[in-house]
Design a protein around this motif. Structure first.
Motif, PDB file in Angstrom:
ATOM      1  N   GLU A 137       0.829  -1.243  -0.022  1.00 34.04           N
ATOM      2  CA  GLU A 137       0.037   0.089   0.226  1.00 34.04           C
ATOM      3  C   GLU A 137       0.779   1.251   0.041  1.00 34.04           C
ATOM      4  O   GLU A 137       1.686   1.487   0.830  1.00 34.04           O
ATOM      5  N   SER A 173      -0.420   5.230  -1.183  1.00 28.55           N
ATOM      6  CA  SER A 173      -0.913   6.179  -2.198  1.00 28.55           C
ATOM      7  C   SER A 173      -1.169   7.466  -1.359  1.00 28.55           C
ATOM      8  O   SER A 173      -0.872   7.522  -0.115  1.00 28.55           O
ATOM      9  N   THR A 198      -4.072  10.351  -0.751  1.00 31.40           N
ATOM     10  CA  THR A 198      -5.217  10.857  -1.099  1.00 31.40           C
ATOM     11  C   THR A 198      -5.231  12.443  -1.021  1.00 31.40           C
ATOM     12  O   THR A 198      -4.389  12.964  -0.693  1.00 31.40           O
ATOM     13  N   SER A 199      -6.423  12.955  -1.606  1.00 28.48           N
ATOM     14  CA  SER A 199      -6.445  14.492  -1.570  1.00 28.48           C
ATOM     15  C   SER A 199      -6.514  15.028  -0.124  1.00 28.48           C
ATOM     16  O   SER A 199      -5.763  16.248   0.210  1.00 28.48           O
ATOM     17  N   GLU A 200      -7.022  14.062   0.903  1.00 26.11           N
ATOM     18  CA  GLU A 200      -6.882  14.650   2.190  1.00 26.11           C
ATOM     19  C   GLU A 200      -5.617  14.636   2.727  1.00 26.11           C
ATOM     20  O   GLU A 200      -4.973  15.558   3.494  1.00 26.11           O
ATOM     21  N   GLU A 201      -4.728  13.636   2.353  1.00 25.98           N
ATOM     22  CA  GLU A 201      -3.403  13.241   2.862  1.00 25.98           C
ATOM     23  C   GLU A 201      -2.534  14.367   2.157  1.00 25.98           C
ATOM     24  O   GLU A 201      -1.508  15.002   2.938  1.00 25.98           O
ATOM     25  N   ASP A 243      -1.198  15.458  -9.832  1.00 20.24           N
ATOM     26  CA  ASP A 243      -1.896  14.667  -8.983  1.00 20.24           C
ATOM     27  C   ASP A 243      -1.041  13.620  -8.317  1.00 20.24           C
ATOM     28  O   ASP A 243      -0.241  12.961  -9.278  1.00 20.24           O
ATOM     29  N   ASN A 285      -1.547   7.011  -8.055  1.00 22.97           N
ATOM     30  CA  ASN A 285      -1.891   5.972  -7.226  1.00 22.97           C
ATOM     31  C   ASN A 285      -2.424   4.832  -7.812  1.00 22.97           C
ATOM     32  O   ASN A 285      -3.141   3.850  -7.314  1.00 22.97           O
TER      33      ASN A 285
END
Length: 182
Positions: free
Chosen positions: A24, A26, A28-31, A57, A60
């Motif tokens: 794993e 990635s 995220t947009s929040e991260e 971006d 991912n």
């Protein structure tokens, strides 16, 4: 994601041995928003800056090497210029077996986007660095980038943020090659 990038990623996924495809990683947009709030100079903040500065971006998809490609840019100091993309592929080839990296390096050499001196120097630097495939990136988001580079034994050859001229980068590469000969 542009159509051409999807094609390149699909070819790379087909040709390259997959490195940790199930591991794993990635952003995220929040991260990414959390990384933007970290202090300047930390790995996480510098990765967010690199992505924002280039209008990227987070990637991912693909295997671990593909998903962490932009982090490798930050670690090595290579910017997103075509020349530096070739240089990062040299570093990547030194770290892991990637047929597409070797092909890209060959194309870079044949088209004059990189020279043999750069190839030798960056291969040496990539081999001297600790294996990045064993590194837990997210545990270092709050760590100063320079500290991470030291721990991983990575000599940054350029500064994506400060825009070091190619001539200055060539001087660093020449010194590295001279040291390798000694």
């Amino acid at each position: 994601m542009p159509f051409w990038l999807k094609i390149i990623l699909k070819i790379a996924q087909t040709v390259n041995p997959q490195i940790h495809p199930d591991r794993e990683f990635s952003i995220t947009s929040e991260e990414l928003e959390e990384l933007r709030q970290l202090p300047d100079g930390t790995l996480g903040r510098e990765v967010a800056y690199f992505l924002d500065h280039n209008g990227f971006d987070p990637l991912n998809s693909g295997d671990w090497i593909q998903r962490t490609h932009d982090v490798w840019h930050v670690l090595t100091g290579f910017n997103s210029s075509p020349h530096d993309e070739f240089l990062l592929q040299i570093f990547t080839r030194a770290q892991v077996f990637r047929p597409t990296s070797a092909i890209v390096v060959l194309v870079g050499w044949l088209t004059g986007m990189c020279n043999l001196q750069e190839i030798r120097s960056i291969l040496k630097i990539g081999k001297q660095a600790k294996p990045l495939i064993n590194w837990d990136i997210k545990s270092d988001w709050h760590t100063p980038l320079t500290e991470v580079q030291q721990r991983l034994n990575i000599l940054p050859l350029n500064s994506y943020k400060k825009g070091v001229a190619d001539t200055q980068k060539t001087v660093v590469l020449q010194r590295s090659l001279q040291e390798a000969k000694q």
